[in-house]
Design a protein around this motif. Structure first.
Motif, PDB file in Angstrom:
ATOM      1  N   GLN A 397       3.032  -0.858  22.395  1.00 33.14           N
ATOM      2  CA  GLN A 397       4.236  -0.237  22.939  1.00 33.14           C
ATOM      3  C   GLN A 397       3.973   0.302  24.344  1.00 33.14           C
ATOM      4  O   GLN A 397       2.934   0.904  24.590  1.00 33.14           O
ATOM      5  CB  GLN A 397       4.713   0.898  22.038  1.00 33.14           C
ATOM      6  N   ILE A 398       4.931   0.067  25.209  1.00 34.51           N
ATOM      7  CA  ILE A 398       4.856   0.616  26.560  1.00 34.51           C
ATOM      8  C   ILE A 398       5.868   1.748  26.638  1.00 34.51           C
ATOM      9  O   ILE A 398       7.067   1.533  26.441  1.00 34.51           O
ATOM     10  CB  ILE A 398       5.150  -0.466  27.610  1.00 34.51           C
ATOM     11  N   GLU A 399       5.383   2.944  26.853  1.00 36.31           N
ATOM     12  CA  GLU A 399       6.231   4.136  26.796  1.00 36.31           C
ATOM     13  C   GLU A 399       6.510   4.665  28.204  1.00 36.31           C
ATOM     14  O   GLU A 399       5.626   5.247  28.841  1.00 36.31           O
ATOM     15  CB  GLU A 399       5.532   5.221  25.959  1.00 36.31           C
ATOM     16  N   PRO A 400       7.739   4.495  28.715  1.00 35.56           N
ATOM     17  CA  PRO A 400       8.028   4.962  30.067  1.00 35.56           C
ATOM     18  C   PRO A 400       8.344   6.448  30.161  1.00 35.56           C
ATOM     19  O   PRO A 400       8.452   6.983  31.255  1.00 35.56           O
ATOM     20  CB  PRO A 400       9.258   4.128  30.454  1.00 35.56           C
ATOM     21  N   ILE A 567      18.608   6.225  31.890  1.00 32.71           N
ATOM     22  CA  ILE A 567      18.142   5.269  30.880  1.00 32.71           C
ATOM     23  C   ILE A 567      17.714   3.970  31.553  1.00 32.71           C
ATOM     24  O   ILE A 567      16.739   3.325  31.143  1.00 32.71           O
ATOM     25  CB  ILE A 567      19.235   5.002  29.824  1.00 32.71           C
ATOM     26  N   ASN A 568      18.433   3.593  32.623  1.00 33.78           N
ATOM     27  CA  ASN A 568      18.061   2.388  33.355  1.00 33.78           C
ATOM     28  C   ASN A 568      16.770   2.614  34.148  1.00 33.78           C
ATOM     29  O   ASN A 568      15.956   1.696  34.301  1.00 33.78           O
ATOM     30  CB  ASN A 568      19.202   1.983  34.300  1.00 33.78           C
ATOM     31  N   ASP A 569      16.583   3.845  34.644  1.00 34.31           N
ATOM     32  CA  ASP A 569      15.322   4.172  35.327  1.00 34.31           C
ATOM     33  C   ASP A 569      14.139   3.999  34.378  1.00 34.31           C
ATOM     34  O   ASP A 569      13.072   3.509  34.771  1.00 34.31           O
ATOM     35  CB  ASP A 569      15.360   5.609  35.852  1.00 34.31           C
ATOM     36  N   ARG A 574       9.452   0.911  32.465  1.00 37.01           N
ATOM     37  CA  ARG A 574       8.740   0.102  31.465  1.00 37.01           C
ATOM     38  C   ARG A 574       8.374  -1.263  32.044  1.00 37.01           C
ATOM     39  O   ARG A 574       7.250  -1.753  31.842  1.00 37.01           O
ATOM     40  CB  ARG A 574       9.600  -0.070  30.218  1.00 37.01           C
ATOM     41  N   SER A 575       9.293  -1.863  32.796  1.00 33.28           N
ATOM     42  CA  SER A 575       8.993  -3.157  33.422  1.00 33.28           C
ATOM     43  C   SER A 575       7.855  -3.022  34.429  1.00 33.28           C
ATOM     44  O   SER A 575       6.977  -3.882  34.507  1.00 33.28           O
ATOM     45  CB  SER A 575      10.246  -3.703  34.120  1.00 33.28           C
ATOM     46  N   ASN A 580       2.505  -4.003  36.053  1.00 36.52           N
ATOM     47  CA  ASN A 580       1.282  -3.445  36.611  1.00 36.52           C
ATOM     48  C   ASN A 580       0.075  -3.876  35.798  1.00 36.52           C
ATOM     49  O   ASN A 580      -0.951  -4.294  36.329  1.00 36.52           O
ATOM     50  CB  ASN A 580       1.399  -1.912  36.624  1.00 36.52           C
ATOM     51  N   TRP A 581       0.221  -3.782  34.498  1.00 38.61           N
ATOM     52  CA  TRP A 581      -0.870  -4.126  33.596  1.00 38.61           C
ATOM     53  C   TRP A 581      -1.193  -5.618  33.702  1.00 38.61           C
ATOM     54  O   TRP A 581      -2.345  -6.017  33.906  1.00 38.61           O
ATOM     55  CB  TRP A 581      -0.452  -3.722  32.190  1.00 38.61           C
ATOM     56  N   VAL A 582      -0.162  -6.445  33.564  1.00 39.57           N
ATOM     57  CA  VAL A 582      -0.379  -7.894  33.554  1.00 39.57           C
ATOM     58  C   VAL A 582      -0.867  -8.379  34.927  1.00 39.57           C
ATOM     59  O   VAL A 582      -1.843  -9.138  35.029  1.00 39.57           O
ATOM     60  CB  VAL A 582       0.931  -8.620  33.160  1.00 39.57           C
ATOM     61  N   ILE A 583      -0.194  -7.906  35.992  1.00 39.63           N
ATOM     62  CA  ILE A 583      -0.540  -8.397  37.333  1.00 39.63           C
ATOM     63  C   ILE A 583      -1.946  -7.963  37.723  1.00 39.63           C
ATOM     64  O   ILE A 583      -2.721  -8.743  38.283  1.00 39.63           O
ATOM     65  CB  ILE A 583       0.512  -7.889  38.348  1.00 39.63           C
ATOM     66  N   SER A 584      -2.307  -6.689  37.433  1.00 36.81           N
ATOM     67  CA  SER A 584      -3.652  -6.211  37.769  1.00 36.81           C
ATOM     68  C   SER A 584      -4.713  -7.075  37.098  1.00 36.81           C
ATOM     69  O   SER A 584      -5.677  -7.508  37.727  1.00 36.81           O
ATOM     70  CB  SER A 584      -3.835  -4.757  37.317  1.00 36.81           C
TER      71      SER A 584
END
Length: 743
Positions: A397-400, A567-569, A574-575, A580-584
Motif C-alpha cells: 500500500q502506498i499511503e499519501p 482528495i485529488n491532491d 500517491r502517484s 518516485n519509487w519505480v523511477i528511482s
C-alpha cells in the motif's frame, strides 16, 4: 601547497558567496480565497480543521459564543490565513417576512434570504435568542458541517494560503492551542500539521543520539590507524555538509525538521567515498598498477550518479522537507566526490605497512566456501524469497496521508477521531460536472441525475456527506412549496424558468458571491458536488475514487466529471510516491546495466550487476508487507538510499571481478580472496558505517523513525550479502566451470 589547499579554498569562497549574496526571502503572497482552476471557483485546499468539544454540562450560551468568536478572530489573525468558517459566521437559507414600501404603501412579503445564524454583536443578544438557538440550529442542515447533532462539538475550518509552509502552520497552531488551554481547549488536524508533526517526530531524538553516532563512525575510521587521514575525512564530510547547506539556503529552500536527518544520511553515504579512497591509498594491491584515481573513477562515479538519482527524485514528493533533504544530500555527494579526487590525492598519504583487518579476508573466504558448497540450496532459497516478495507486490500500500504514523495522544489523532465520530470526515473533495451545453442544468432530467449522483456518493462508506447546487434548490423549494422533494414533481416544461428563478433568488440573497460561484457557473453548464471523506487510511481514498467511477458510469451522454480539492491532491501524491519509487529503482538499474556494458563490454557482467538490486528490492517488499508497513512520504526515503548503496556495493565487486588476475581465476576460493582483498574490506567498512548511522533510528521514541530504520538496516544487510557473496558466487562459479571445461 596550492594543490593541497585549492579545493578547500574554493569551498570556502563558494560558501562565503552563498552567505553574502543570499537572496532576501520573498513575501508569502497568499492565493485568493478560491482558485479558478477550472470553470468553477474551488475552495482553498490548505485547510486546518479545529475541533472544540464543550465540557460536560456546558451549554451554548452567550459566554461560550463569545469564546468561540474570540477563537475565530485569533485564527483569522494567524499568518497566511485567508478565511475561517464556523458556526460564528455560518449562513443559512431561510424564508423571512419583510416589510415592503412601494408607491407610498407598505405591505408584508415573504422573501428568501441568506443570512448568518449568529448575529455580529453577540453581546447584545438576549436570553430569548439563546433559548431558541438549539431549535433554530436544528432547522438548518447547512449547519451540520459546523456543529454536531447533539450540539456539544464544533468545527472551525481555517483556510491558509497554499504558499504557507507546513512547519509555519504547525508552529502557529501549536502556540495558539497552548494559549487557549484554559479558555477554550481545542484539537486540530489537516494535511500540513500532519506533515510537520511527522517530520518533527521523525527527527526529535536525533540530536540526543548524534554524539553516539559520531563516536561510532570515528571508531570505524580508527581502523585505518592514521589520525591525519581520519582528520581529513571529518574535514571533507563537514565541509561538504556545511557548504551544501549554505548553497541550499542560497537557493531559497526553507528549513524543515528533516534537516536533522542530514548528519545520519551524510555519515552513512559520504564516508563511503572516503573509505574506498583510503583503502586503496594505504593498501594498494601488488597486481594493480593503475593510479588510485583511475581505479576509482568508474565505480565512485556510478555510485555518485545513482545516489543523486535517488535523492533528486525526492524533489518530486510534495512533503515540506523532502526538497531540502534531497538537494542537500545531492550537493554534499557532489562536493565529497570532488574532494576525493581533487583534494585527498595531494595530501601525501603513504601506503601502510600493516594490513587492515588481517583476519577479515580469511574469515570471509571460509564463509564463502561454506556458501559455495551449499550454493544450490542458497539459489533455491533466494529464488523462493524473490517469488514471495513478488507475490507481496499487490498487497503493498502506498499511503499519501501518513496519519497512521502519529501516536494516539497526538492532537491530530484526537481531532480526527472526534470529526469522524460526530461529523462527516476530514478530507474535502470537489467534483466539477460539465453538462456539455449551456443551461444544461435547467431541466428535470438534470436534477434527477444529480439526485442519483448524490445517492451514489451517500452509499459510499467513506463519503461523509455531499453538498451541491441541488441542495440549495431543494432548500429554496422547501420555503416556496413546503417540502424539498416536490422539486422533482413539477411539470417538465416549467423547469428552465423555475430553476433559473431559484438560482437568481439565491445569488441575490447571499452576501458571498464566491460561494455561489463555486456551486454553478453563470451559463448553468457547470456545477459542483463537494463534501468530506472519512479518511482512516488509503482504502478510503480507493473507496472514494471507486465512487467517482460509479458516477461516471451513471452520467448522461455528453456529461463529464473531474475531481479536485484535497482528495485529488492525495491521489496525485500517491502517484508521485509510486513514480518516485519505480523511477528511482529503474533508472538506477538501467544506469548500472548500461554503464557496466559500456565500460566492460560484457553482457553477462552487465546482467549480473542487476541481480543484487532486484533481489534486494524484492526482499524489501516482502519485509514491508510482512511488517504491515506502507510506503509513504517518509518511508520512501529508504528507496533513494538503498538504490544508491546496492549499486555502490555491486559496482565495486564487479570492478574487483573484472580485474581478477589469471593466476587467481584457477581457484574459486583464491579468486574470492582476491575480490575480498580488492574491494571486500572497503565495502565492509562502508557497510558498517551505514549500518551504524541508520541504526541510530532504532533509538527513536517514534515508531515511524524505527520503521524507517528497520527498512534501511534490513535492506542494507540484504544488499551487502547479495553484493559481497551472491555476485561473486554467480560470476566465479561460471568462471570455474569454464576453466574446467577448457582443461
Amino acid at each position: 601547497m596550492l594543490r593541497k589547499t585549492a579545493f578547500l579554498f574554493a569551498i570556502v569562497i563558494i560558501s562565503t558567496l552563498c552567505v553574502l549574496f543570499k537572496p532576501e526571502p520573498k513575501d508569502q503572497v497568499l492565493d485568493v480565497y478560491a482558485d479558478m482552476q477550472t470553470e468553477l471557483l474551488l475552495s482553498q485546499r490548505n485547510a486546518v480543521i479545529v475541533s472544540v468539544t464543550l465540557p460536560e454540562g456546558s451549554e451554548l450560551n452567550k459566554a461560550m459564543l463569545q469564546k468561540m468568536s474570540g477563537l475565530s478572530e485569533k485564527l483569522k489573525q494567524l499568518d497566511g490565513v485567508s478565511a475561517v468558517d464556523s458556526l460564528i459566521n455560518a449562513r443559512v437559507i431561510k424564508s423571512q417576512t419583510v416589510l415592503i414600501e412601494e408607491f407610498g404603501e407598505s405591505y408584508e412579503s415573504d422573501e428568501i434570504v441568506v443570512e448568518r445564524v449568529i448575529p455580529d454583536n453577540i453581546a447584545t443578544l438576549d436570553d430569548a435568542f439563546f433559548a431558541a438557538l438549539p431549535s433554530t440550529i436544528e432547522q438548518f442542515p447547512e449547519l451540520q458541517s459546523y456543529i454536531s447533532s447533539n450540539q456539544d462539538a464544533f468545527l472551525f475550518f481555517t483556510y491558509f494560503g497554499n504558499s504557507i509552509l507546513p512547519l509555519q502552520i504547525e508552529q502557529q497552531m501549536s502556540e495558539l492551542q497552548a494559549s487557549y488551554q484554559t479558555i477554550l481547549p481545542f484539537e486540530y488536524t489537516g494535511r500540513s500539521p500532519i506533515l510537520a508533526k511527522t517530520e518533527h517526530l521523525l527527527t526529535k531524538d536525533i540530536k540526543v543520539f548524534l554524539p553516539l553516532l559520531l563516536i561510532l563512525v570515528t571508531a570505524i575510521f580508527i581502523i585505518f590507524r592514521n589520525l591525519r587521514a581520519m582528520a581529513s575525512a571529518w574535514v571533507l564530510i563537514a565541509a561538504s555538509l556545511i557548504s551544501a547547506y549554505l548553497f541550499i539556503q542560497f537557493l531559497g529552500v526553507n528549513n524543515s525538521p528533516l534537516v536533522l536527518l542530514v548528519p545520519v544520511f551524510g555519515l552513512g553515504l559520504l564516508s563511503d567515498y572516503i573509505i574506498h579512497y583510503f583503502y586503496h591509498q594505504f593498501y594498494e594491491l601488488e597486481a594493480e598498477k593503475r593510479s588510485i584515481q583511475q581505479r576509482l573513477l568508474f565505480p565512485l562515479s556510478l555510485t555518485a550518479i545513482s545516489t543523486l538519482t535517488g535523492f533528486i527524485s525526492l524533489l518530486f514528493i510534495d512533503g515540506s522537507g523532502h526538497r531540502q533533504l534531497g538537494l542537500l544530500i545531492s550537493a554534499a555527494v557532489v562536493i565529497t566526490f570532488a574532494g576525493v579526487f581533487l583534494w585527498l590525492p595531494y595530501l601525501g598519504f603513504k601506503a601502510s605497512t600493516k594490513k587492515i583487518l588481517p583476519r577479515f579476508q580469511l574469515v570471509q573466504i571460509r564463509i564463502f566456501n561454506v556458501i559455495h558448497n551449499y550454493r544450490r540450496t542458497l539459489f533455491i532459497t533466494v529464488a523462493a524469497c524473490c517469488v514471495l516478495g513478488l507475490l507481496q507486490l499487490p498487497k503493498l500500500q502506498i499511503e499519501p496521508y501518513p496519519i497512521g504514523q502519529l501516536p494516539a495522544s497526538n492532537t491530530i489523532k484526537k481531532s480526527d477521531e472526534l470529526i469522524n465520530q460526530h461529523f462527516f470526515g476530514t478530507v474535502p473533495y470537489f467534483l466539477e460536472i460539465d453538462t456539455g451545453e449551456a443551461s444544461g442544468l435547467l431541466s428535470q432530467e438534470a436534477l434527477l441525475k444529480i439526485e442519483q449522483m448524490n445517492q451514489i456518493l451517500q452509499e459510499n462508506e467513506s463519503v461523509g456527506y455531499n453538498y451541491s447546487i441541488l441542495s440549495v434548490l431543494k432548500r429554496i423549494n422547501y420555503y416556496f412549496y413546503g417540502d424539498e422533494e416536490s422539486l422533482f414533481e413539477q411539470e417538465a416544461w416549467i423547469y428552465p424558468s423555475l430553476i433559473e428563478q431559484f438560482l437568481i433568488v439565491y445569488s441575490s440573497s447571499t452576501d458571498d458571491p464566491l460561494e455561489f460561484g463555486s456551486l454553478v457557473n453563470s451559463s448553468y453548464r457547470y456545477f459542483s458536488i463537494r463534501g468530506m471523506v472519512h479518511y482512516q487510511d488509503v482504502n478510503d481514498l480507493n473507496n472514494f475514487y471507486q465512487a467517482t467511477e460509479d458516477l461516471r458510469q451513471a452520467l448522461p451522454d455528453g456529461w463529464s466529471l473531474s475531481v479536485h480539492g484535497m482528495i485529488n491532491d492525495l491521489a496525485d501524491e500517491r502517484s508521485r510516491l509510486r513514480n518516485n519509487w519505480v523511477i528511482s529503482f529503474l533508472i538506477g538499474s538501467v544506469l548500472i546495466f548500461i554503464t557496466v556494458l559500456a565500460f566492460y563490454r560484457k553482457l553477462r557482467l552487465a546482467l549480473l550487476s542487476l541481480v543484487p538490486g532486484f533481489c534486494s528490492m524484492l526482499f524489501s517488499l516482502g519485509i514491508i508487507a510482512t511488517a504491515g508497513l506502507s510506503i509513504d512520504a517518509f518511508s520512501i526515503i529508504f528507496v533513494a538510499i538503498i538504490t544508491g548503496l546496492v549499486i555502490d556495493y555491486s559496482i565495486h565487486t564487479l570492478a574487483a571481478l573484472e580485474s581478477l588476475p589469471e593466476k587467481f581465476a584457477q581457484s574459486t576460493s583464491k579468486a574470492f580472496g582476491y575480490v575480498m582483498g580488492y574491494s571486500g574490506v572497503p565495502i565492509f567498512l562502508s557497510f558498517l558505517t551505514s549500518l551504524v548511522s541508520f541504526s541510530v533510528l532504532f533509538l527513536s521514541s517514534f515508531s515511524g523513525a524505527r520503521n524507517l530504520g528497520l527498512l534501511l538496516v534490513t535492506s542494507l544487510v540484504v544488499s551487502f550479502f547479495f553484493s559481497i557473496y551472491l555476485l561473486p558466487l554467480l560470476a566465479l562459479s561460471k568462471k570455474s566451470s569454464s576453466n574446467k571445461a577448457n582443461q
